[in-house]
Design an enzyme around this catalytic site. Structure first.
Site, short mmCIF file in Angstrom:
data_model
loop_
_atom_site.label_atom_id
_atom_site.label_comp_id
_atom_site.label_asym_id
_atom_site.label_seq_id
_atom_site.Cartn_x
_atom_site.Cartn_y
_atom_site.Cartn_z
N LYS A 157 0.84 -1.20 0.00
CA LYS A 157 0.00 0.00 0.00
C LYS A 157 0.88 1.25 0.00
O LYS A 157 2.08 1.18 0.25
CB LYS A 157 -0.92 0.02 1.22
CG LYS A 157 -1.78 -1.21 1.38
CD LYS A 157 -2.91 -1.33 0.37
CE LYS A 157 -3.64 -2.62 0.63
NZ LYS A 157 -4.84 -2.83 -0.13
C1 LIG Z 1 -5.83 -3.85 0.57
C2 LIG Z 1 -7.26 -3.54 0.62
C3 LIG Z 1 -8.08 -4.02 1.66
C4 LIG Z 1 -7.62 -5.00 2.69
O1 LIG Z 1 -6.53 -4.66 3.44
P1 LIG Z 1 -5.72 -5.81 4.23
O2 LIG Z 1 -4.83 -5.03 5.14
O3 LIG Z 1 -4.99 -6.61 3.22
O4 LIG Z 1 -6.72 -6.61 4.99
C5 LIG Z 1 -9.40 -3.62 1.67
N1 LIG Z 1 -9.92 -2.82 0.72
C6 LIG Z 1 -9.17 -2.36 -0.29
C7 LIG Z 1 -9.79 -1.45 -1.31
C8 LIG Z 1 -7.83 -2.71 -0.39
O5 LIG Z 1 -7.10 -2.26 -1.42
#
Ligand SMILES: *Cc1c(COP(=O)(O)O)cnc(C)c1O
Length: 395
Positions: free
Chosen positions: A211
């Site tokens: 991210k």
């Molecule tokens: C990455 C992501 C999630 C989930 O996050 P995690 O930390 O992997 O559980 C949820 N929604 C969106 C739009 C994402 O890109």
């Protein structure tokens, strides 16, 4: 060209290696791995960065969404409106909690939830809207908050891909009513801005390594300006408990650990420059593809900055995308499809009765979209190589 990746975390690490090692050594020395100082500090740092009253660190973006839904006064069978074209988390946790996901189609330009589709999907049972700020650009929150206010709904923003993006409220000055909130705004040319995730009742984000702000494992956070909701969510994330061995509600074990918090404390001061690097890479790609009529570059909407969690191109057809992907693979350029299948057509949600043709925009985009390498460490040489390979494919 060697070592082209969708995300290059190793090269990013090299620039912060010394700070990180020092900080991690300290965490190990103190050995307060859960609820340690680093976590408290990160909470404060992120509250300050976002300009929000409460940040609740937790174990992942998925659990952030789950805790947010658990904190609201909802009943089994209540409906949660979710974009059809997004990561699975919000729909998955809604189902786990006995709520009913209601998918809606997306805007064909920006690929985020279409407010008109949201309003059409509202029923007697609707309680929550969960817009995803997809690929790093905000949903039209003024429109979403207006619908929420009209029908008395909660809004949980999925800001997992958009931490640091600005939502641009309005230019000029005066007072702006968005849902239940009133904002004073006074601004010259840039418009009043709020960070993605701080506009609805609750915002959620993820620190999954890839991210825009990633840690070195799983992590997440929830934000809100509402004191009561914050207290409830803090409790839920910690076994439904405020005091040890006294439980007020059924909760979860969902905590950000001190090692991850230390990584995030080192990286948060770089978030704006990381996002700027992504924007520079995106601008390079835009210029490179300007004369490439076969491709559509990402559309920027006027009410949000775009921090390019992903840089997604739109091909003219599924066949053309497949051929492009194959061509790039041969030249050592990775690509990914976000997302290859809309949620309403996934087996997990078949019980909801979705079928082909229900959400034409989401179905169409999922067949033609393609993400190319986007991260903070792309060099001019790499950008030239990648874009030349793409342009050559069409010439
Ligand atoms: C990455 C992501 C999630 C989930 O996050 P995690 O930390 O992997 O559980 C949820 N929604 C969106 C739009 C994402 O890109």
């Amino acid at each position: 060209m060697k070592n082209l990746q969708m995300v290059d975390l190793r090269s990013q690490y090299k620039h912060i290696r010394r700070k990180l090692r020092k900080r991690l050594r300290k965490v190990i020395k103190e050995s307060a791995f859960i609820n340690g100082n680093e976590v408290k500090l990160f909470q404060q740092n992120l509250e300050q960065y976002l300009g929000v009253r409460h940040v609740i660190p937790c174990a992942s973006g998925t659990e952030a969404l789950q805790i947010a839904l658990m904190a609201l006064p909802l009943e089994e069978g209540d409906e949660v409106i979710i974009p059809d074209f997004t990561f699975v988390s919000a729909a998955e946790v809604a189902c786990l909690l006995g709520l009913r996901p209601v998918f809606v189609d997306i805007d064909p330009q920006t690929f985020v939830m279409d407010p008109a589709a949201v309003e059409r999907a509202v029923t007697e049972r609707t309680r929550v809207i969960v817009p995803t700020h997809l690929f790093g650009q905000c949903t039209n929150m003024a429109a979403i908050m207006e619908i929420a206010e009209k029908y008395g709904l909660y809004v949980i923003e999925d800001a997992c891909q958009s931490l640091g993006a600005d939502y641009i409220l309005r230019e000029g000055s005066g007072q702006l009513q968005m849902g239940p909130f009133t904002y004073d705004y006074r601004c010259a040319d840039k418009g009043v801005r709020k960070k993605a995730g701080t506009i609805g009742h609750i915002g959620c984000t993820s620190f999954f390594p890839s991210k825009n702000l990633g840690c070195y494992g799983d992590g997440g956070a929830i934000f809100t300006d509402d004191d009561d909701l914050a207290a409830r969510m803090r409790q839920i994330a910690n076994h439904g408990s405020e005091k040890r061995y006294s439980y007020q509600t059924t909760g979860l074990n969902s905590r950000l650990d001190s090692v991850q918090a230390a990584v995030l404390n080192v990286k948060l001061p770089y978030l704006n420059s990381y996002n700027a690097r992504r924007q520079e890479a995106a601008a390079f790609y835009d210029r490179a593809f300007i004369s490439c009529m076969q491709l559509k570059v990402p559309v920027r909407c006027p009410y949000s900055t775009h921090i390019f969690h992903q840089y997604c191109l739109l091909c003219r057809s599924e066949q053309e995308r497949k051929a492009l992907q194959f061509h790039l693979q041969k030249t050592g350029i990775p690509t990914k499809i976000y997302y290859p299948k809309p949620l309403h057509l996934q087996e997990a949600f078949r019980f909801l009765g979705g079928k082909v043709g229900d959400f034409p925009v989401s179905e169409d985009i999922s067949k033609r979209i393609i993400a190319i390498p986007m991260h903070t460490e792309l060099s001019q040489k790499q950008l030239r190589y990648i874009s030349a390979a793409i342009v050559n494919f069409f010439n």
